[in-house]
Design an enzyme around this catalytic site. Structure first.
Site, PDB file in Angstrom:
ATOM      1  N   LYS A   9       6.969-140.229  21.837  1.00 51.39           N
ATOM      2  CA  LYS A   9       7.823-140.895  20.852  1.00 51.39           C
ATOM      3  C   LYS A   9       7.664-142.418  20.947  1.00 51.39           C
ATOM      4  O   LYS A   9       7.060-142.929  21.899  1.00 51.39           O
ATOM      5  CB  LYS A   9       9.284-140.465  21.089  1.00 51.39           C
ATOM      6  CG  LYS A   9       9.513-138.959  20.900  1.00 51.39           C
ATOM      7  CD  LYS A   9      10.969-138.593  21.156  1.00 51.39           C
ATOM      8  CE  LYS A   9      11.183-137.081  21.035  1.00 51.39           C
ATOM      9  NZ  LYS A   9      12.600-136.709  21.273  1.00 51.39           N
ATOM     10  N   TYR A  49      11.761-132.528  12.161  1.00 54.75           N
ATOM     11  CA  TYR A  49      13.084-132.271  12.735  1.00 54.75           C
ATOM     12  C   TYR A  49      13.999-131.531  11.754  1.00 54.75           C
ATOM     13  O   TYR A  49      15.216-131.608  11.876  1.00 54.75           O
ATOM     14  CB  TYR A  49      13.717-133.588  13.196  1.00 54.75           C
ATOM     15  CG  TYR A  49      13.160-134.076  14.518  1.00 54.75           C
ATOM     16  CD1 TYR A  49      13.269-133.296  15.671  1.00 54.75           C
ATOM     17  CD2 TYR A  49      12.526-135.310  14.626  1.00 54.75           C
ATOM     18  CE1 TYR A  49      12.759-133.724  16.891  1.00 54.75           C
ATOM     19  CE2 TYR A  49      12.015-135.751  15.847  1.00 54.75           C
ATOM     20  CZ  TYR A  49      12.139-134.951  16.970  1.00 54.75           C
ATOM     21  OH  TYR A  49      11.637-135.381  18.178  1.00 54.75           O
ATOM     22  N   THR A  91      16.434-131.941  27.768  1.00 51.78           N
ATOM     23  CA  THR A  91      16.568-132.848  26.620  1.00 51.78           C
ATOM     24  C   THR A  91      17.248-134.159  27.003  1.00 51.78           C
ATOM     25  O   THR A  91      16.820-135.233  26.584  1.00 51.78           O
ATOM     26  CB  THR A  91      17.355-132.147  25.494  1.00 51.78           C
ATOM     27  OG1 THR A  91      16.686-130.930  25.168  1.00 51.78           O
ATOM     28  CG2 THR A  91      17.437-133.013  24.252  1.00 51.78           C
ATOM     29  N   ARG A 102      10.875-136.724  31.467  1.00 56.83           N
ATOM     30  CA  ARG A 102      12.168-137.304  31.079  1.00 56.83           C
ATOM     31  C   ARG A 102      13.000-137.649  32.308  1.00 56.83           C
ATOM     32  O   ARG A 102      13.721-138.655  32.324  1.00 56.83           O
ATOM     33  CB  ARG A 102      12.927-136.327  30.175  1.00 56.83           C
ATOM     34  CG  ARG A 102      12.340-136.234  28.765  1.00 56.83           C
ATOM     35  CD  ARG A 102      12.945-135.067  28.007  1.00 56.83           C
ATOM     36  NE  ARG A 102      12.555-135.028  26.602  1.00 56.83           N
ATOM     37  CZ  ARG A 102      12.752-133.980  25.823  1.00 56.83           C
ATOM     38  NH1 ARG A 102      13.347-132.886  26.292  1.00 56.83           N
ATOM     39  NH2 ARG A 102      12.369-134.012  24.553  1.00 56.83           N
ATOM     40  N   ASN A 112      14.296-140.192  24.683  1.00 54.62           N
ATOM     41  CA  ASN A 112      13.829-139.288  25.746  1.00 54.62           C
ATOM     42  C   ASN A 112      12.308-139.103  25.759  1.00 54.62           C
ATOM     43  O   ASN A 112      11.802-138.101  26.264  1.00 54.62           O
ATOM     44  CB  ASN A 112      14.597-137.962  25.719  1.00 54.62           C
ATOM     45  CG  ASN A 112      14.345-137.156  24.455  1.00 54.62           C
ATOM     46  OD1 ASN A 112      13.548-137.556  23.605  1.00 54.62           O
ATOM     47  ND2 ASN A 112      15.003-136.013  24.336  1.00 54.62           N
ATOM     48  N   HIS A 115       8.258-135.286  22.879  1.00 52.20           N
ATOM     49  CA  HIS A 115       8.601-134.014  22.243  1.00 52.20           C
ATOM     50  C   HIS A 115       7.585-132.953  22.648  1.00 52.20           C
ATOM     51  O   HIS A 115       6.400-133.242  22.764  1.00 52.20           O
ATOM     52  CB  HIS A 115       8.569-134.151  20.710  1.00 52.20           C
ATOM     53  CG  HIS A 115       8.565-132.823  20.005  1.00 52.20           C
ATOM     54  ND1 HIS A 115       9.721-132.142  19.707  1.00 52.20           N
ATOM     55  CD2 HIS A 115       7.539-132.033  19.585  1.00 52.20           C
ATOM     56  CE1 HIS A 115       9.404-130.990  19.122  1.00 52.20           C
ATOM     57  NE2 HIS A 115       8.083-130.902  19.039  1.00 52.20           N
ATOM     58  N   GLU A 126       4.204-126.786  13.952  1.00 54.39           N
ATOM     59  CA  GLU A 126       4.130-128.225  14.233  1.00 54.39           C
ATOM     60  C   GLU A 126       2.673-128.704  14.274  1.00 54.39           C
ATOM     61  O   GLU A 126       2.360-129.788  13.778  1.00 54.39           O
ATOM     62  CB  GLU A 126       4.858-128.542  15.549  1.00 54.39           C
ATOM     63  CG  GLU A 126       6.371-128.416  15.407  1.00 54.39           C
ATOM     64  CD  GLU A 126       7.144-128.536  16.708  1.00 54.39           C
ATOM     65  OE1 GLU A 126       8.383-128.443  16.651  1.00 54.39           O
ATOM     66  OE2 GLU A 126       6.528-128.701  17.776  1.00 54.39           O
TER      67      GLU A 126
HETATM   68  P1  DAT Z   1      14.172-131.149  22.622  1.00 51.14           P
HETATM   69  O1  DAT Z   1      13.485-132.440  22.213  1.00 51.14           O
HETATM   70  O2  DAT Z   1      14.367-131.094  24.123  1.00 51.14           O
HETATM   71  O3  DAT Z   1      13.497-129.915  22.061  1.00 51.14           O
HETATM   72  P2  DAT Z   1      16.253-130.726  20.630  1.00 51.14           P
HETATM   73  O4  DAT Z   1      15.232-129.962  19.835  1.00 51.14           O
HETATM   74  O5  DAT Z   1      17.561-130.077  20.890  1.00 51.14           O
HETATM   75  O6  DAT Z   1      15.658-131.206  22.036  1.00 51.14           O
HETATM   76  O7  DAT Z   1      16.562-132.110  19.893  1.00 51.14           O
HETATM   77  C1  DAT Z   1      15.510-132.860  19.319  1.00 51.14           C
HETATM   78  C2  DAT Z   1      15.717-134.303  19.665  1.00 51.14           C
HETATM   79  O8  DAT Z   1      16.899-134.787  19.045  1.00 51.14           O
HETATM   80  C3  DAT Z   1      15.908-134.586  21.155  1.00 51.14           C
HETATM   81  O9  DAT Z   1      14.674-134.722  21.836  1.00 51.14           O
HETATM   82  C4  DAT Z   1      16.676-135.867  21.148  1.00 51.14           C
HETATM   83  C5  DAT Z   1      17.535-135.736  19.898  1.00 51.14           C
HETATM   84  N1  DAT Z   1      18.865-135.234  20.235  1.00 51.14           N
HETATM   85  C6  DAT Z   1      19.201-133.963  20.551  1.00 51.14           C
HETATM   86  N2  DAT Z   1      20.500-133.843  20.806  1.00 51.14           N
HETATM   87  C7  DAT Z   1      21.012-135.082  20.629  1.00 51.14           C
HETATM   88  C8  DAT Z   1      22.311-135.644  20.756  1.00 51.14           C
HETATM   89  N3  DAT Z   1      23.372-134.892  21.093  1.00 51.14           N
HETATM   90  N4  DAT Z   1      22.455-136.967  20.517  1.00 51.14           N
HETATM   91  C9  DAT Z   1      21.414-137.732  20.162  1.00 51.14           C
HETATM   92  N5  DAT Z   1      20.155-137.273  20.038  1.00 51.14           N
HETATM   93  C10 DAT Z   1      19.968-135.972  20.268  1.00 51.14           C
HETATM   94 MG    MG Z   2      13.372-129.186  20.138  1.00 50.05          MG
END
Ligand code: DAT
Ligand code: MG
Length: 149
Positions: A9, A49, A91, A102, A112, A115, A126
């Site tokens: 990212k 997303y 995450t 991370r 973080n 991805h 993807e």
């Molecule tokens: P991951 O990237 O571990 O697959 P995810 O798919 O649940 O996690 O979410 C996608 C991204 O969105 C994540 O890397 C960071 C952001 N994100 C997730 N939950 C969040 C939150 N509660 N507040 C802010 N950003 C968040």
């Molecule tokens: Mg995810």
């Protein structure tokens, strides 16, 4: 062999972590089959997303992803999808184990670093979303017999 989509990212690129992250995947034994740096369009970020479209953080997440270039990659290997998720860590970086990307380099969930696809179906969609067919190169490392039984 399984393929997974990995994206460094904007924060990971800006912080100079590209080489470190690629090195971790290389040392694990996975094979890099696609790589590019790009400025992400809003449309691509929103598609990527889409599953989070109704979440309160969606808007901020899209703004973040389009704010500065990312490095998009496809890595290949046995169990690559689940293993990459382990290398990446939880995450929320504060909950991610030390030794994960991370866990070692991040502090907040909205920054973080990286991805990684979470399942075979998302990996497939993807990869197709981020790369054209000619951009993914099929090759096998000659040291394969030292990585797999
Ligand atoms: P991951 O990237 O571990 O697959 P995810 O798919 O649940 O996690 O979410 C996608 C991204 O969105 C994540 O890397 C960071 C952001 N994100 C997730 N939950 C969040 C939150 N509660 N507040 C802010 N950003 C968040
Ligand atoms: Mg995810």
């Amino acid at each position: 062999m399984e393929k997974t989509f990995i994206m460094i990212k904007p924060d990971g690129v800006q912080r100079g972590l590209v080489g470190e992250i690629i090195g971790r995947f290389e040392r694990k034994g996975f094979t890099l089959v696609a790589l590019k740096q790009l400025a992400v369009s809003r449309e691509l970020a929103e598609k990527h997303y889409d599953v989070h479209r109704d979440k309160p953080f969606f808007g901020g997440l899209v703004e973040f992803i389009i704010s500065s270039p990312v490095v998009a990659m496809v890595w290949q290997g046995e169990g690559a999808i689940a293993s990459a998720r382990k290398l990446i860590g939880a995450t929320n970086p504060l909950s991610a184990e030390p030794g994960t990307i991370r866990g070692d380099y991040g502090i907040t969930i909205g920054r973080n670093i990286i991805h990684g696809s979470d399942a075979p179906e998302t990996a497939q969609s993807e990869i197709a979303l981020w790369f054209g067919e000619g951009e993914v190169s099929e090759w096998e490392p000659t040291l394969k017999e030292w990585l797999y039984e």
